[in-house]
Design a protein around this motif. Structure first.
Motif, PDB file in Angstrom:
ATOM      1  N   PRO A  37       3.795  -2.998  -0.101  1.00 29.30           N
ATOM      2  CA  PRO A  37       2.584  -3.700  -0.672  1.00 29.30           C
ATOM      3  C   PRO A  37       2.867  -5.203   0.371  1.00 29.30           C
ATOM      4  CG  PRO A  37       4.277  -3.535  -2.434  1.00 29.30           C
ATOM      5  CD  PRO A  37       4.740  -2.510  -1.228  1.00 29.30           C
TER       6      PRO A  37
ATOM      7  N   ASP B  69      -4.442  -7.198  -2.972  1.00 29.30           N
ATOM      8  CA  ASP B  69      -4.143  -5.684  -3.363  1.00 29.30           C
ATOM      9  C   ASP B  69      -4.452  -4.717  -2.246  1.00 29.30           C
ATOM     10  OD1 ASP B  69      -3.213  -6.480  -5.603  1.00 29.30           O
ATOM     11  OD2 ASP B  69      -4.628  -6.004  -6.900  1.00 29.30           O
TER      12      ASP B  69
ATOM     13  N   ARG C 187      -1.418  -3.755   2.891  1.00 29.88           N
ATOM     14  CA  ARG C 187       0.012  -3.325   3.247  1.00 29.88           C
ATOM     15  C   ARG C 187       0.550  -3.802   4.393  1.00 29.88           C
ATOM     16  NH1 ARG C 187      -2.161  -2.232  -0.798  1.00 29.88           N
ATOM     17  NH2 ARG C 187      -2.355  -0.415  -1.951  1.00 29.88           N
TER      18      ARG C 187
END
Length: 220
Positions: free
Chosen positions: A27, A117, A120
């Motif tokens: 993340p 969110d 990555r």
């Protein structure tokens, strides 16, 4: 046939690029701090319309082709080469700065399809001597849309506010200490994203770069 030279720049570059691609996705930012300088890649997996064609080309949910390639160098890097690895969390700190930029846009609420969110990252800790080479090879290989759009600029405040708004801030408004973007530059940002997608689909004119890309694609 010429003998293989493992120390040729293109071969070292391929090795560095492949090693980054083999690192696990995390993340943004990674939850746990880690020491080291090196290179990193950011990936977008969301539904923002500006990146729809990139995700369509990607075919892996946005985790094959990065939107940004960056580097984090050790402290005092301009003072010369140091054979000892840094104990500072240079990559982790830089990834955190990028996460704050994206979070600021999300919190501003002017770009509802843009969320932290949906991002990555991968990173690779490197010896100082290889950081710039790795970054250059990765940018040449993946033509990331955000490189050259002002996303990674660290300049904020008065000096930044008196300048022209970056393409990135025009497309994704909300970062503090930056001039307000314009619709015209926002469209230029969309055009640059499309240009990067077209370059990804085309073969490089440089035969050495084309050969490097062929090898790296085997690991995508």
């Amino acid at each position: 046939m010429e003998p293989f030279d493992p120390l040729a720049v293109e071969n070292v570059g391929v090795t560095l690029a492949v090693e980054l691609l083999e690192q696990p996705l995390q993340p943004l930012p990674p939850q746990t701090s880690f020491a080291g300088a090196g290179v990193y890649a950011l990936y977008y997996t969301g539904s923002h319309p500006a990146y729809a064609d990139l995700l369509g080309l990607d075919g892996a949910g946005g985790t094959r082709y990065p939107v940004y390639i960056g580097k984090a160098v050790r402290e005092n890097a301009k003072q010369g080469f140091n054979p000892r690895p840094t104990t500072k969390a240079k990559i982790w700190e830089r990834l955190g700065q990028h996460a704050e930029s994206i979070r600021a846009v999300e919190n501003a609420g002017d770009d509802l399809d843009f969320r932290l969110d949906d991002f990555r990252c991968r990173h690779l800790v490197l010896n100082d001597a290889y950081i710039t080479l790795a970054e250059s090879v990765l940018i040449a290989t993946f033509r990331p849309a955000w490189n050259g759009m002002g996303f990674g600029s660290k300049v904020v405040g008065g000096e930044r506010m008196t300048g022209r708004p970056s393409l990135w801030d025009s497309l994704h408004p909300g970062r503090g200490g930056r001039p307000a973007g314009t619709a015209e530059r926002g469209q230029l940002a969309r055009d640059k994203i499309m240009e990067s997608i077209q370059k990804l689909s085309a073969e490089p004119n440089d035969p050495r770069l084309a050969k490097m890309l062929e090898k790296i694609r085997r690991f995508l």
